[in-house]
Design a protein around this motif. Structure first.
Motif, PDB file in Angstrom:
ATOM      1  N   GLN A 244       0.867  -1.342  -0.016  1.00 24.08           N
ATOM      2  CA  GLN A 244       0.027   0.119   0.161  1.00 24.08           C
ATOM      3  C   GLN A 244       0.777   1.313   0.055  1.00 24.08           C
ATOM      4  O   GLN A 244       2.027   1.391   0.643  1.00 24.08           O
ATOM      5  CB  GLN A 244      -0.989   0.028   1.238  1.00 24.08           C
ATOM      6  CG  GLN A 244      -2.014  -1.175   1.233  1.00 24.08           C
ATOM      7  CD  GLN A 244      -2.886  -1.085  -0.005  1.00 24.08           C
ATOM      8  OE1 GLN A 244      -3.567  -0.013  -0.206  1.00 24.08           O
ATOM      9  NE2 GLN A 244      -2.771  -2.167  -0.870  1.00 24.08           N
ATOM     10  N   VAL A 245       0.503   2.218  -0.747  1.00 20.49           N
ATOM     11  CA  VAL A 245       1.247   3.404  -0.462  1.00 20.49           C
ATOM     12  C   VAL A 245       1.311   3.966   0.801  1.00 20.49           C
ATOM     13  O   VAL A 245       0.553   4.122   1.378  1.00 20.49           O
ATOM     14  CB  VAL A 245       0.419   4.574  -1.692  1.00 20.49           C
ATOM     15  CG1 VAL A 245       1.091   5.919  -1.256  1.00 20.49           C
ATOM     16  CG2 VAL A 245       0.521   4.142  -2.862  1.00 20.49           C
ATOM     17  N   SER A 246       2.561   4.510   1.039  1.00 20.04           N
ATOM     18  CA  SER A 246       2.842   5.076   2.391  1.00 20.04           C
ATOM     19  C   SER A 246       3.429   6.363   2.285  1.00 20.04           C
ATOM     20  O   SER A 246       3.404   7.040   3.556  1.00 20.04           O
ATOM     21  CB  SER A 246       3.966   4.149   2.970  1.00 20.04           C
ATOM     22  OG  SER A 246       4.979   4.033   2.119  1.00 20.04           O
ATOM     23  N   GLY A 247       4.168   6.733   1.380  1.00 21.23           N
ATOM     24  CA  GLY A 247       4.196   8.194   1.312  1.00 21.23           C
ATOM     25  C   GLY A 247       4.661   8.696  -0.346  1.00 21.23           C
ATOM     26  O   GLY A 247       4.969   7.748  -0.861  1.00 21.23           O
ATOM     27  N   ALA A 282       9.058   2.070  -9.716  1.00 22.69           N
ATOM     28  CA  ALA A 282       9.364   0.980  -9.577  1.00 22.69           C
ATOM     29  C   ALA A 282       9.896   0.325  -8.215  1.00 22.69           C
ATOM     30  O   ALA A 282      10.997   1.064  -7.752  1.00 22.69           O
ATOM     31  CB  ALA A 282       9.996   0.454 -10.789  1.00 22.69           C
ATOM     32  N   SER A 283       9.692  -0.656  -7.688  1.00 20.94           N
ATOM     33  CA  SER A 283      10.493  -1.520  -6.625  1.00 20.94           C
ATOM     34  C   SER A 283      10.666  -2.864  -6.671  1.00 20.94           C
ATOM     35  O   SER A 283      10.231  -3.355  -7.740  1.00 20.94           O
ATOM     36  CB  SER A 283       9.646  -0.928  -5.054  1.00 20.94           C
ATOM     37  OG  SER A 283       8.415  -1.873  -5.451  1.00 20.94           O
ATOM     38  N   SER A 284      11.155  -3.508  -5.665  1.00 21.47           N
ATOM     39  CA  SER A 284      11.381  -4.880  -5.703  1.00 21.47           C
ATOM     40  C   SER A 284      10.046  -5.582  -5.798  1.00 21.47           C
ATOM     41  O   SER A 284       9.735  -6.709  -6.277  1.00 21.47           O
ATOM     42  CB  SER A 284      12.257  -5.325  -4.585  1.00 21.47           C
ATOM     43  OG  SER A 284      11.850  -4.906  -3.404  1.00 21.47           O
ATOM     44  N   MET A 285       9.034  -4.964  -5.311  1.00 18.74           N
ATOM     45  CA  MET A 285       7.819  -5.614  -5.161  1.00 18.74           C
ATOM     46  C   MET A 285       6.872  -5.389  -6.218  1.00 18.74           C
ATOM     47  O   MET A 285       6.123  -6.280  -6.919  1.00 18.74           O
ATOM     48  CB  MET A 285       7.030  -4.964  -3.816  1.00 18.74           C
ATOM     49  CG  MET A 285       5.695  -5.889  -3.422  1.00 18.74           C
ATOM     50  SD  MET A 285       4.715  -5.037  -2.423  1.00 18.74           S
ATOM     51  CE  MET A 285       5.438  -5.497  -0.815  1.00 18.74           C
ATOM     52  N   PHE A 286       7.297  -4.292  -6.970  1.00 18.25           N
ATOM     53  CA  PHE A 286       6.656  -3.773  -8.272  1.00 18.25           C
ATOM     54  C   PHE A 286       7.792  -3.375  -8.955  1.00 18.25           C
ATOM     55  O   PHE A 286       7.920  -2.232  -9.594  1.00 18.25           O
ATOM     56  CB  PHE A 286       5.659  -2.536  -7.995  1.00 18.25           C
ATOM     57  CG  PHE A 286       4.596  -2.799  -6.902  1.00 18.25           C
ATOM     58  CD1 PHE A 286       3.585  -3.756  -7.196  1.00 18.25           C
ATOM     59  CD2 PHE A 286       4.496  -2.148  -5.630  1.00 18.25           C
ATOM     60  CE1 PHE A 286       2.569  -4.059  -6.507  1.00 18.25           C
ATOM     61  CE2 PHE A 286       3.472  -2.580  -4.753  1.00 18.25           C
ATOM     62  CZ  PHE A 286       2.479  -3.067  -5.089  1.00 18.25           C
ATOM     63  N   GLY A 289       6.991  -0.969 -12.104  1.00 20.99           N
ATOM     64  CA  GLY A 289       6.200   0.243 -11.681  1.00 20.99           C
ATOM     65  C   GLY A 289       4.984  -0.118 -10.970  1.00 20.99           C
ATOM     66  O   GLY A 289       4.378  -1.059 -10.908  1.00 20.99           O
ATOM     67  N   LEU A 290       4.274   1.223 -10.322  1.00 20.95           N
ATOM     68  CA  LEU A 290       3.407   0.914  -9.344  1.00 20.95           C
ATOM     69  C   LEU A 290       2.092   0.827 -10.218  1.00 20.95           C
ATOM     70  O   LEU A 290       1.973   1.414 -11.349  1.00 20.95           O
ATOM     71  CB  LEU A 290       3.218   1.892  -8.391  1.00 20.95           C
ATOM     72  CG  LEU A 290       4.292   2.266  -7.665  1.00 20.95           C
ATOM     73  CD1 LEU A 290       3.740   3.537  -6.619  1.00 20.95           C
ATOM     74  CD2 LEU A 290       4.497   1.072  -6.897  1.00 20.95           C
ATOM     75  N   ALA A 291       1.149  -0.098  -9.904  1.00 18.35           N
ATOM     76  CA  ALA A 291      -0.293  -0.198 -10.489  1.00 18.35           C
ATOM     77  C   ALA A 291      -0.317  -0.496 -11.886  1.00 18.35           C
ATOM     78  O   ALA A 291      -1.056  -0.455 -12.714  1.00 18.35           O
ATOM     79  CB  ALA A 291      -0.999   1.416 -10.649  1.00 18.35           C
ATOM     80  N   ASN A 292       0.909  -1.350 -12.126  1.00 23.26           N
ATOM     81  CA  ASN A 292       1.215  -1.869 -13.696  1.00 23.26           C
ATOM     82  C   ASN A 292       1.087  -3.385 -13.747  1.00 23.26           C
ATOM     83  O   ASN A 292       1.824  -3.962 -14.489  1.00 23.26           O
ATOM     84  CB  ASN A 292       2.481  -1.229 -13.792  1.00 23.26           C
ATOM     85  CG  ASN A 292       2.691  -1.190 -15.472  1.00 23.26           C
ATOM     86  OD1 ASN A 292       1.874  -1.369 -16.219  1.00 23.26           O
ATOM     87  ND2 ASN A 292       3.841  -1.161 -15.941  1.00 23.26           N
ATOM     88  N   SER A 293       0.153  -4.039 -12.919  1.00 21.03           N
ATOM     89  CA  SER A 293      -0.061  -5.584 -13.292  1.00 21.03           C
ATOM     90  C   SER A 293      -0.491  -5.791 -14.446  1.00 21.03           C
ATOM     91  O   SER A 293      -0.074  -6.597 -15.111  1.00 21.03           O
ATOM     92  CB  SER A 293      -0.814  -6.384 -12.281  1.00 21.03           C
ATOM     93  OG  SER A 293      -2.002  -5.757 -12.278  1.00 21.03           O
ATOM     94  N   SER A 294      -1.178  -4.704 -15.166  1.00 20.64           N
ATOM     95  CA  SER A 294      -1.781  -5.062 -16.290  1.00 20.64           C
ATOM     96  C   SER A 294      -0.780  -4.838 -17.699  1.00 20.64           C
ATOM     97  O   SER A 294      -1.005  -5.173 -19.006  1.00 20.64           O
ATOM     98  CB  SER A 294      -3.076  -3.960 -16.718  1.00 20.64           C
ATOM     99  OG  SER A 294      -2.383  -2.743 -16.606  1.00 20.64           O
TER     100      SER A 294
END
Lengths: 522, 190
Positions: A244-247, A282-286, A289-294
């Motif tokens: 979840q977005v934290s900051g 983008a992060s190790s979890m994403f 990039g964020l919101a980009n599973s599609s």
């Protein structure tokens, strides 16, 4: 709590961008008592600061950070580092918009169904209908003070409009008027009436045109619930271990970095910056990039089919006197595939001064033909052609090898015209030139697209998470406390100028966020 | 933009001295090129002494060539040379601080003049007909030199209030109450 808010206050909604989407959302949430921190990359310029002079105004307002381009579109050749003409300031592009406030048509919300399969186009029906949006269109029209709605009179027609209207009559067009404009024809809502300055694109010095810069933002600030941080350039959205977005990490005007904690983040940086930010986050979890599973973040970039026609006449027109978008013909905005393309286009007057005419009339041209056109400047009338372009998965925003001033990868904007876009543009040129010919033009000039002002679709709304980035409320399919609040949520582009729809979606999204926050859904 | 137009008053010499100097080197066209370093640099003056321009880096001959190129790229017969001179003056300023840029300009001009000589003229500026000069420009159209000059002119030439006046554009209107009572809907020929 009231503004200003602490960096560690994780109860706030952070909104990135203060234009038609972010600025309106910030005010709407603040009015509901929700604490909002709005991060704006640009500074604050108000009507007294606006400049009636094209290039100095461009220097004051335009987003000129590094961007790159690719693809076969002519803008990439003519303006390789200026794919879009949008604003970097409090109020975003509502500072320089022309004010045209049109609703998307019913069939344009379901183009996949209406147009069928078009080769190379990634059409999709919106997850909402016109009926869903109508109550919000009504609120938006009232907020903006749109002429020809809410009993507000139309603006008087200037010379440029009169030429268009005379031609429209000759052409047999039935729907030509001075537009639905967010420009006061009489004083309203604390804003003055239009004095026909002729510098709508440079920021309205009368404040007669609606802009979130001097309407929504100060209204929100007056509640004590909204803090706007200027020159706060967002670099990255951060998330916690639960995804979840934290900051939100941003650089201030001196380049110092700060992390603003938050409960919800809303991205409203325009269809170029918003996907760039999600990709840069983008992060190790994403990793994509964020919101980009599609895989749709940054894709399906639309810029509207555009072009202009200028007509030169024996006698003076002085098109620059008065409102820039002084009138419209809507007859061609229907979907009539017999014309050789799907979707439709609007014909709207446009005027630019000699400085911009030199830059945009026929970029790269030189010699006596070009100079002769410039010599005829006062005898020129102009119209802008704006229509629905096809979403294509290959058109979009990616991270460039070039870096911006903060060391972050810049946006590369890739665009190829779809054959449908080309067919529509050619039709629009032909109709525009015929219109001016019908009232005695001695020359007509089919002018190529300007850098994009309508940037759409790069975080599109979809019913299914696999088809797009956000749901029907602009909420990320993947991360529930991450929203997209600008034109990048458009599933398809429609023919109409997008601002009214962006504002309507923001009002609707504010209701949803408030409801979700109170029911602990967020 | 006006600050780069060095009108006669900004040159610390009288018009008569200017004319004397101008006879030392006189181009056949309307521009007079003045050599010497009495002002700390060279300068270029109109042959009728209506205006003059101090130069920091480029030679007077080079600047005269740029001015002729500017006119041939965007030919407006009602524009005096001062408007074109103002439009290209910035290249001298850039050249003064950037040796590579200066070299690019000088080599571009040398190539243009060489091509003019191949075509039987003594230089680009001395090529008599516009169409012949345009043909020479077409020959270098893809060069950085040409694109730098043309690109610079788009703003340098057409962003001058004096040019707007020539074109009949009335410009800034807020301080005059807009165009509401100044002809925004006065068209009478439709």
């Amino acid at each position: 709590m009231s503004a200003p808010f602490d960096l560690t206050d994780d109860s706030v909604v952070v909104i990135i961008g203060t234009g038609a989407g972010g600025g309106v959302l910030a005010n709407e949430l603040a009015q509901k008592g929700i604490s909002v921190v709005a991060l704006e990359a640009g500074g604050r310029h108000l009507p007294q600061d606006y400049i009636n002079d094209e290039w100095p105004s461009f220097g004051q307002l335009a987003w000129t950070d590094m961007r790159t381009t690719s693809g076969s579109w002519q803008v990439a050749k003519d303006f390789p580092n200026l794919p879009a003409w949008i604003v970097k300031a409090v109020g975003g592009s509502t500072v320089h918009w022309a004010g045209a406030s049109l609703r998307i048509q019913e069939h344009e919300f379901r183009t996949k169904t209406e147009y069928g399969n078009i080769d190379g186009a990634n059409l999709l029906d919106w997850p909402i209908t016109l009926a869903d949006l109508e109550p919000y269109y009504e609120k938006a029209e009232n907020k903006l003070g749109v002429t020809r709605t809410n009993g507000i009179e139309g603006l008087p027609g200037n010379n440029n409009f009169k030429v268009m209207k005379a031609g429209a009559d000759k052409m047999g067009y039935k729907n030509c008027h001075t537009g639905r404009m967010a420009i006061n024809s009489a004083p309203r809502d604390g804003r003055a009436a239009c004095q026909q300055l002729g510098f709508c694109f440079q920021g309205c010095k009368m404040g007669a045109k609606w802009s979130s810069a001097y309407v929504d933002i100060p209204q929100g600030e007056a509640t004590g619930n909204l803090e706007v941080r200027e020159h706060a350039h967002v670099l990255k959205i951060e998330h916690d271990n639960n995804g979840q977005v934290s900051g939100v990490l941003y650089a201030d005007k001196d380049g110092n970095q700060h992390l603003q904690k938050c409960r919800v983040a809303c991205v409203a940086g325009n269809s170029i910056e918003s996907p760039r930010l999600l990709l840069n986050s983008a992060s190790s979890m994403f990793p994509d990039g964020l919101a980009n599973s599609s895989g749709m973040v940054g894709k399906n970039y639309m810029r509207h089919m555009t072009g202009s026609v200028y007509g030169i006449f024996e006698n003076p027109v002085h098109m620059y006197r008065g409102t820039t978008m002084a009138g419209i013909i809507t007859d061609e905005s229907v979907n009539n595939p017999d014309r050789g393309f799907v979707g439709g286009y609007e014909m709207e007057t446009v005027s630019i001064g000699p400085a911009f005419t030199a830059a945009f009339l026929n970029p790269g041209a030189w010699g006596r033909e070009f100079a002769a056109s410039m010599d005829s400047y006062t005898n020129m009338a102009g119209m802008w052609l704006v229509g629905e372009d096809m979403p294509q998965e290959s058109n979009g925003i990616t991270l460039s090898d070039e870096k911006d001033q903060h060391g972050m990868p810049a946006a590369n904007v890739h665009f190829d015209d779809h054959p449908n876009d080309v067919a529509m543009r050619n039709h629009a040129y032909k109709q525009g030139m015929a219109l001016y010919d019908s009232v005695g033009a001695t020359q007509t000039l089919p002018t190529p697209p300007y850098p994009s002002t309508h940037n759409l679709g790069t975080n599109r709304m979809s019913a299914k998470p696999s088809d797009g980035v956000v749901n029907k409320h602009g909420q990320s399919h993947d991360i529930k406390n991450l929203f997209v609040s600008d034109g990048s949520q458009f599933t398809t582009g429609a023919a109409e100028n997008p601002t009214l729809t962006i504002v309507s979606l923001a009002i609707r999204q504010a209701d949803y966020i408030a409801e979700q926050m109170s029911s602990k859904g967020l | 933009m006006e600050s780069i137009i060095h009108l006669e008053k900004s040159v610390s010499r009288s018009p008569s001295e200017l004319m004397k100097l101008s006879r030392r080197q006189l181009l056949k066209r309307s521009l007079a090129v003045c050599g010497g370093y009495a002002l700390g640099g060279s300068f270029l003056a109109a042959s009728d002494a209506a205006w003059a321009m101090e130069l920091k880096a480029l030679s007077p001959e080079s600047m005269a060539t740029l001015i002729q190129m500017a006119r041939d790229i965007y030919p407006h017969d009602s524009f005096g040379d001062a408007l074109y001179a103002a439009a290209v003056k910035g290249h001298d300023d850039t050249a003064a601080g950037d040796a590579e840029f200066k070299q690019m300009i000088e080599e571009g001009i040398a190539l243009l003049n060489n091509n003019a000589m191949q075509a039987g003229n003594s230089s680009y500026v001395d090529t008599g007909w516009e169409s012949d000069r345009v043909a020479l420009l077409k020959g270098i159209e893809d060069s950085t030199f040409f694109s730098t000059l043309r690109g610079g002119l788009v703003v340098g030439l057409y962003n001058q209030p004096a040019v707007w006046e020539k074109l009949g554009y009335e410009g800034s209107s807020f301080e005059k109450g807009g165009y509401l009572t100044r002809g925004f809907d006065d068209i009478n020929w439709l």
